[in-house]
Design a protein around this motif. Structure first.
Motif, PDB file in Angstrom:
ATOM      1  N   ALA A   1      36.574  18.037  18.160  1.00 40.19           N
ATOM      2  CA  ALA A   1      37.372  17.089  17.950  1.00 40.19           C
ATOM      3  C   ALA A   1      37.659  16.420  19.454  1.00 40.19           C
ATOM      4  N   LEU A   2      37.274  17.194  20.533  1.00 42.39           N
ATOM      5  CA  LEU A   2      37.228  17.095  21.769  1.00 42.39           C
ATOM      6  C   LEU A   2      36.426  16.261  22.515  1.00 42.39           C
TER       7      LEU A   2
ATOM      8  N   ARG B   1      33.629  12.829  22.698  1.00 42.30           N
ATOM      9  CA  ARG B   1      33.857  11.360  22.674  1.00 42.30           C
ATOM     10  C   ARG B   1      32.230  10.808  22.250  1.00 42.30           C
TER      11      ARG B   1
ATOM     12  N   ARG C   1      34.513  11.593  18.772  1.00 41.84           N
ATOM     13  CA  ARG C   1      34.863  12.633  18.052  1.00 41.84           C
ATOM     14  C   ARG C   1      33.938  13.111  17.137  1.00 41.84           C
TER      15      ARG C   1
ATOM     16  N   ARG D   1      35.606  11.472  11.396  1.00 41.50           N
ATOM     17  CA  ARG D   1      35.911  10.874  12.806  1.00 41.50           C
ATOM     18  C   ARG D   1      34.885   9.924  13.357  1.00 41.50           C
ATOM     19  N   GLU D   2      34.987   9.880  14.629  1.00 35.87           N
ATOM     20  CA  GLU D   2      34.225   8.620  15.257  1.00 35.87           C
ATOM     21  C   GLU D   2      32.627   8.712  15.131  1.00 35.87           C
ATOM     22  N   SER D   3      32.163   9.773  15.161  1.00 37.26           N
ATOM     23  CA  SER D   3      30.785  10.149  15.177  1.00 37.26           C
ATOM     24  C   SER D   3      30.144   9.459  13.987  1.00 37.26           C
TER      25      SER D   3
END
Length: 335
Positions: free
Chosen positions: A285-286, A288, A290, A332-334
């Protein structure tokens, strides 16, 4: 040459505390109920602390007719934070139920040999994380006095109580998510560590089943990946050669390794390649972007400790079978 003094005995504690040996036994084994007053309890414990006395587990087992030992058989595969936390919580819960839990190192070899080694310790219960136990091994444990044998593996073992970790569902959740995001060329990371095959095989099958049941024109490609930076570079190059637009990376650690290599190669995540891991580690979650992941939940240690106590009390109870693992996709964003 100085001789080592003999270890203190319960008789020594009784003399120092001014009580009987039976009272010492009651207090230190916590079996007296309300028959021993609090002041006497404190006096006995203070005497035991002063002398450095601890009860003899083997002698106590002989008196009780069985041991209070629960053997937790470790895995030869890296078990990660999820199972480390699970074992820690389970050990604490077993202690609250009056059991002594021992984490037994990974057992190599096949057949009945691992079970023979465990049986030598005469445990009241055995919980085996890996699927290395055989039906004959279960029989050896029962004949040695083990009252409950539980497997916490990817498949049930006849004769044992089976709490199955359905790894197929981990891959199926990741595959369904990637398909729903419009991905059609999905890579599945296969770790180079062969000890992980028992987990990676069913996870890969889960992705394949998600693709097969979708009816979509999609394909699955295997992506071998060792846990090294060099292997990550090779896997990233392989992704580009195969024209993959998504990867289920076995778990978060392999996902992070692959993501770094893809980004170093100029691949945009998730625009060009979506990535999903598993385990839901905080570090994911950390990142970039995420990291999307499959979150896995295991039962509470107290639930399993209560089950162990029930099965030890009644070894003839109906075999327990059930799924140990529940999963959900964390987007999440990935991806």
């Amino acid at each position: 040459m100085t001789s080592t003094p003999p270890p203190p005995t319960s008789a020594d504690v009784a003399r120092l505390a001014g009580v009987s040996r039976a009272t010492v036994s009651f207090v230190l084994n916590d079996t007296a109920g309300g028959r021993v007053g609090e002041q006497t309890r404190q006096r006995v414990r203070a005497a035991a602390d002063q002398l450095g006395y601890v009860p003899h587990a083997a002698a106590r087992s002989l008196r009780a007719g069985r041991t209070g030992l629960v053997l937790l058989v470790g895995s030869s595969a890296p078990i990660g934070p999820l199972f480390s936390g699970f074992y820690r919580e389970l050990q604490q819960a077993l202690q609250r139920h009056g059991y002594t839990s021992v984490l037994y190192g990974p057992s190599r070899g096949g057949g009945e040999e691992p079970a023979r080694g465990w049986a030598e310790l005469r445990p009241a219960a055995v919980l085996c994380l890996e699927s290395i136990l055989t039906p004959a091994g279960v029989g050896i444990l029962h004949r040695a006095g083990t009252r409950a044998v539980l497997t916490l593996g990817t498949r049930p073992v006849p004769g044992a109580h089976a709490l199955v970790m359905d790894q197929h569902e981990v891959g199926a959740a990741a595959g369904a998510h990637l398909l729903a995001r419009g991905r059609r060329r999905i890579g599945v990371v296969v770790p180079g560590d062969r000890d992980l095959d028992q987990f990676s095989g069913p996870r890969t099958a889960g992705v394949r089943s998600a693709v097969a049941s979708s009816g979509l024109d999609a394909r699955v490609e295997l992506l071998p990946l060792g846990y090294t930076e060099e292997s990550g570079v090779q896997a990233a190059a392989r992704c580009r050669e195969l024209g993959l637009d998504a990867v289920f990376a076995y778990n978060d650690e392999y996902a992070m390794l692959l993501m770094r290599s893809l980004q170093d190669a100029g691949v945009d995540i998730p625009r060009q390649v979506a990535v999903v891991g598993a385990d839901d580690l905080l570090l994911g979650a950390l990142l970039r972007p995420r990291l999307s992941t499959v979150h896995m939940s295991l039962p509470k240690g107290e639930e399993l400790a209560s089950l162990v106590e029930q099965l030890v009390a009644d070894p003839s109870s109906v075999p327990v079978t059930g799924n140990l693992l529940t999963v959900r996709l964390v987007e999440r964003e990935s991806s």
